[in-house]
Write an enzyme that holds these catalytic residues in place. Structure first.
Site, short mmCIF file in Angstrom:
data_model
loop_
_atom_site.label_atom_id
_atom_site.label_comp_id
_atom_site.label_asym_id
_atom_site.label_seq_id
_atom_site.Cartn_x
_atom_site.Cartn_y
_atom_site.Cartn_z
N LYS A 136 -3.46 -4.71 12.94
CA LYS A 136 -2.95 -4.23 11.51
C LYS A 136 -2.94 -2.55 11.46
O LYS A 136 -3.96 -1.96 11.91
CB LYS A 136 -4.04 -4.83 10.58
CG LYS A 136 -4.05 -4.17 9.06
CD LYS A 136 -3.05 -4.70 8.24
CE LYS A 136 -3.06 -4.07 6.84
NZ LYS A 136 -1.52 -4.24 6.32
N LYS A 195 -2.42 -8.11 3.49
CA LYS A 195 -2.30 -8.55 1.94
C LYS A 195 -1.14 -9.54 2.02
O LYS A 195 -1.19 -10.23 0.68
CB LYS A 195 -2.15 -7.18 1.09
CG LYS A 195 -0.91 -6.41 1.04
CD LYS A 195 -0.07 -6.86 -0.11
CE LYS A 195 1.32 -6.22 -0.05
NZ LYS A 195 1.98 -5.84 1.16
N GLY A 250 0.75 -1.33 -0.12
CA GLY A 250 -0.02 -0.12 -0.05
C GLY A 250 0.78 1.24 0.10
O GLY A 250 0.51 2.30 -0.56
N ASN A 251 2.09 1.35 0.71
CA ASN A 251 3.12 2.54 0.85
C ASN A 251 3.46 2.52 -0.49
O ASN A 251 4.33 3.82 -0.63
CB ASN A 251 3.84 2.07 1.78
CG ASN A 251 3.17 1.90 3.25
OD1 ASN A 251 2.43 2.77 3.52
ND2 ASN A 251 3.59 0.88 3.98
N LYS A 264 5.07 -10.58 5.71
CA LYS A 264 5.82 -10.94 4.29
C LYS A 264 6.68 -12.12 4.46
O LYS A 264 6.46 -12.89 3.51
CB LYS A 264 6.66 -9.68 3.74
CG LYS A 264 5.97 -8.46 3.83
CD LYS A 264 6.80 -7.17 3.22
CE LYS A 264 6.48 -5.93 3.34
NZ LYS A 264 4.90 -5.76 3.60
P1 ADP Z 1 3.89 -2.53 2.64
O1 ADP Z 1 2.52 -1.31 2.67
O2 ADP Z 1 4.70 -2.72 1.64
O3 ADP Z 1 3.19 -3.68 3.18
P2 ADP Z 1 4.84 -2.27 5.37
O4 ADP Z 1 4.99 -1.06 6.15
O5 ADP Z 1 3.71 -3.14 5.85
O6 ADP Z 1 4.69 -1.99 3.94
O7 ADP Z 1 6.07 -3.25 5.63
C1 ADP Z 1 7.38 -2.45 5.13
C2 ADP Z 1 8.25 -2.11 6.38
O8 ADP Z 1 8.64 -3.01 7.24
C3 ADP Z 1 9.39 -1.46 6.06
O9 ADP Z 1 9.27 0.19 5.81
C4 ADP Z 1 10.27 -1.47 7.35
O10 ADP Z 1 9.99 -0.32 8.08
C5 ADP Z 1 9.46 -2.54 8.03
N1 ADP Z 1 10.18 -3.48 8.67
C6 ADP Z 1 10.06 -4.32 10.02
N2 ADP Z 1 10.93 -4.91 10.24
C7 ADP Z 1 11.99 -5.06 9.18
C8 ADP Z 1 12.96 -5.97 8.99
N3 ADP Z 1 13.47 -6.90 9.77
N4 ADP Z 1 13.69 -5.60 7.91
C9 ADP Z 1 13.14 -4.96 6.98
N5 ADP Z 1 11.91 -3.92 7.11
C10 ADP Z 1 11.44 -4.11 8.45
MG MG Z 2 1.97 -4.33 4.98
#
Ligand code: ADP
Ligand code: MG
Length: 332
Positions: A144, A233, A26-27, A295
């Site tokens: 979430k 997602k 989403g970001n 993820k």
């Molecule tokens: P999206 O909208 O792509 O799902 P999220 O904000 O849910 O984005 O997930 C991506 C974020 O996860 C990154 O911007 C980062 O700040 C965070 N993050 C948390 N733990 C980790 C990690 N171990 N390695 C990389 N990113 C991480």
């Molecule tokens: Mg996310």
């Protein structure tokens, strides 16, 4: 129904016959820290679409799914502000609205990018519902994050005014609303899309599916009923990947991959990782709940279910990640 395509033998170039699911964060559509305008979101999507067209030109069947955290949060806020004039829609209806918004954006930009790159494929967004369990414990403990970032003071005020559950996002400094995120059990439109792949439409169409994790629904007395939650997602992407028997799941986000010691001054970005190694890191809590955690969890599930390649990368690096030269990569 089984998928008639043969799996590639190891060592053969994965040229024509791979099936790729790209999950857009989403970001990556509308950054949570800088919500911006829709015109900016369209520009951002144009860049994303150009990359996807380059990827599709190499031949894989492509399916796209996407998040909706920032967008559904905006709609919730809009509904709160406008409630004195227009009845606020329930959260599942807002989820459906975000599939429309983002599906439209992707259709606009991706079909233009395909035309430009001479990739003869149609882009078809599908309003998607995801079955969840009414007994899912997530309904009692929201995790979430949705919507924009707030200061600590704003967060206190919103908690008081609307009873929102607010949580601090340690990585990016700020507070966000969190909502229940139940586990996806079944993608209701999955069988229909499988049938279209079985009819060989996968090479002509790019289906945009299960946006925002799909609209959460539960079965009640023979009817499907929408519920107030937002499915992650990434978890839903694993379900879509399994339903459509995809070879490669690529999760595109705003960081170049998964890192160890992410909160420290020296995060160690993971490149190629073995599945059992990733599971070890995951178990010791290297990946934050609600962001990187789901993820990695999706990747583990995908590979255990017979997927071949799992990738995490940012959009710019996606073509190189697919070629094994960027991002976090796990093969099975
Ligand atoms: P999206 O909208 O792509 O799902 P999220 O904000 O849910 O984005 O997930 C991506 C974020 O996860 C990154 O911007 C980062 O700040 C965070 N993050 C948390 N733990 C980790 C990690 N171990 N390695 C990389 N990113 C991480
Ligand atoms: Mg996310």
């Amino acid at each position: 129904m089984t998928n008639p395509r043969p799996r590639l033998e190891p060592g053969r170039a994965p040229a024509q016959s791979t099936r790729l699911l790209v999950a857009l964060g989403g970001n990556a559509i509308q950054p949570a820290h800088d919500p911006g305008t829709w015109a900016e979101a369209m520009r951002q999507m144009r860049q994303t679409a150009n990359v996807l067209a380059r990827v599709a030109r190499r031949g894989p069947e492509l399916i796209v799914t996407h998040g909706n955290g920032p967008q559904v949060g905006d709609l919730m806020r809009e509904a709160e502000l406008g409630a004195s004039e227009v009845p606020a829609p329930p959260m599942h209806v807002l989820g459906a609205e975000t599939q429309g918004q983002i599906g439209y954006l992707i259709a606009q930009e991706l079909s233009a990018a395909f035309q430009h790159a001479r990739v003869p494929r149609w882009v078809i967004p599908i309003i998607s519902r995801t079955e969840v369990s009414v007994r899912d414990p997530a309904f009692r403990s929201p995790t979430k994050p949705v919507g924009r970032f707030y200061s600590a003071r704003e967060a206190r005020e919103l908690r008081r005014q609307h009873g929102w559950t607010m949580r601090e996002d340690l990585g990016r400094g700020g507070w966000r609303r969190v909502v229940p995120s139940p586990r996806p059990l079944r993608w209701l439109e999955g069988d229909a899309v499988r049938a279209m792949f079985a009819a060989d439409l996968g090479t002509q169409c790019v289906f945009v599916v299960s946006g925002g994790g799909g609209i959460p629904v539960v079965r009640r007395q023979g009817h499907w009923e929408g519920v107030d939650a937002v499915i992650d997602k990434d978890r839903a992407a694993a379900l879509v990947a399994h339903t459509l028997d995809v070879d490669t799941l690529a999760i595109v986000t705003d960081v170049p991959g998964a890192a160890l010691d992410y909160q420290s001054d020296h995060p160690r970005w993971l490149g190629r990782v073995a599945l059992d190694e990733l599971i070890r890191y995951w178990k010791r809590g290297e990946f934050a709940e609600g962001s990187m955690g789901p993820k990695v969890e999706a990747g583990i599930r995908f590979l255990r279910n017979g997927g071949r390649t799992f990738l995490i990368s940012d959009i710019r690096s996606l073509p190189r990640a697919l070629a094994g030269r960027a991002g976090t990569r796990v093969e099975h």
